[in-house]
Design an enzyme around this catalytic site. Sequence first.
Site, PDB file in Angstrom:
ATOM      1  CD  GLN A  73      -2.805  -1.230   2.628  1.00  0.00           C
ATOM      2  OE1 GLN A  73      -3.498  -0.179   2.624  1.00  0.00           O
ATOM      3  NE2 GLN A  73      -2.535  -2.134   3.084  1.00  0.00           N
ATOM      4  CG  HIS A 127       5.560  -4.185  -3.473  1.00  0.00           C
ATOM      5  ND1 HIS A 127       5.502  -5.239  -4.229  1.00  0.00           N
ATOM      6  CD2 HIS A 127       4.689  -3.224  -3.672  1.00  0.00           C
ATOM      7  CE1 HIS A 127       4.430  -4.940  -5.075  1.00  0.00           C
ATOM      8  NE2 HIS A 127       3.902  -3.750  -4.934  1.00  0.00           N
ATOM      9  CE  LYS A 184      -0.211  -9.047 -10.302  1.00  0.00           C
ATOM     10  NZ  LYS A 184       0.554  -9.866  -8.973  1.00  0.00           N
ATOM     11  N   GLY A 196      -0.560 -16.727  -3.204  1.00  0.00           N
ATOM     12  CA  GLY A 196      -0.273 -17.612  -4.277  1.00  0.00           C
ATOM     13  C   GLY A 196      -0.986 -17.424  -5.497  1.00  0.00           C
TER      14      GLY A 196
HETATM   15  C1  R5P Z   1       2.490  -7.761  -6.208  1.00  0.00           C
HETATM   16  O1  R5P Z   1       2.223  -6.496  -6.842  1.00  0.00           O
HETATM   17  C2  R5P Z   1       3.107  -8.353  -5.573  1.00  0.00           C
HETATM   18  O2  R5P Z   1       4.629  -8.362  -6.290  1.00  0.00           O
HETATM   19  C3  R5P Z   1       3.171  -9.768  -5.537  1.00  0.00           C
HETATM   20  O3  R5P Z   1       3.007 -10.562  -6.687  1.00  0.00           O
HETATM   21  C4  R5P Z   1       1.880  -9.993  -5.104  1.00  0.00           C
HETATM   22  O4  R5P Z   1       1.689  -9.577  -3.501  1.00  0.00           O
HETATM   23  C5  R5P Z   1       1.615 -11.603  -4.750  1.00  0.00           C
HETATM   24  O5  R5P Z   1       0.287 -11.709  -3.846  1.00  0.00           O
HETATM   25  P1  R5P Z   1      -0.553 -13.097  -4.287  1.00  0.00           P
HETATM   26  O6  R5P Z   1       0.565 -14.258  -3.814  1.00  0.00           O
HETATM   27  O7  R5P Z   1      -1.502 -12.987  -3.071  1.00  0.00           O
HETATM   28  O8  R5P Z   1      -1.112 -13.030  -5.755  1.00  0.00           O
END
Ligand code: R5P
Length: 311
Positions: free
Chosen positions: A98, A131, A191, A223
């Site tokens: 965030q 991040h 994505k 995941g």
């Molecule tokens: C998102 O921008 C991050 O880099 C990760 O791809 C994300 O936090 C992964 O989250 P989840 O495993 O819940 O899809």
Amino acid sequence: MEHEMVLVAGNANQPLAERIAACLDLQLADALVGRYSDGESRVELRTNVRGKDVFIVQPTCPPVNHHIMEAIIIADACRRASAGCVTLVAPYFGYARQERKSVSRTPITAKLTADLIEVSGIKRVLTLELHESAIQGFFNIPVDHLFIKPVFAAHYRQCHNMAVISPDAGGVERARAMAKLFACELAILDKRRENPNDSTIMNIVGNISGKDCLIVDDICDTGGSLLNATTALLKNGARSVRAAVTHAVLSGTAVEKLAASQLKELLVSDSICLSPAAAACKKIVSRSVAELLGTAMRRIHNSESISKLFI
Ligand code: R5P
């Protein structure tokens, strides 16, 4: 100088703190870091930290709120005990996702967390694979931001016919660095997230046909991103799919979902302690960042450059 370095471990990742201490040939400080019966954190430093260079090892992983509070309460204890300099070693920096207002009337928790850390008396932050690199600018104190590349790269030295995959536009820089290292192709997944913790792959930019794909990401939380990416890559002709993800948050049923998926292997670091289920999962391989962090801490302590660790 060596005797002036003190390591204090919070409860977020004691095994990592112990590994770092072993790499530095130091003992962890004697400190009580517990809770009162109402749940409030209770901290008592039993080691003298007056004038010392204190490193608090505390990734702010789940339960994130508790671990942030614990870190800043330890820092407050250090400051009030006249520590010389207090560094927070938070290889996983919670609330980093965030980092901007993606929709109206939402907080920027990465900035709020940075503010909390600063007011507690912490004078420097050492972190790993943020991040978003720009989060460094949310602090008015130095932030040393390490990359996982040297730790993960060794694991894949034998690979060939490889394509490195960024699972989203935000991860391109991270994936490109890995693709450059392996001198292989880079592909990018488009994505989209309609809701938090819910993602869809719309397009694949790059050639992944017949390739052994390596998805490189910072966090694996539910995941969902990894599973969707794996399905999309295989559907579009990839030969195999592996993933290298620094921070193994692995919330909810992530481990079960990954175990049942077509993903061949998930390489993670010990920035976050693995749950017993994750540790027992044959697909999940962990590499320690203790030496990388320990080397950086030693260099910070000695006022030496740590830029050579960024290669
Ligand atoms: C998102 O921008 C991050 O880099 C990760 O791809 C994300 O936090 C992964 O989250 P989840 O495993 O819940 O899809």
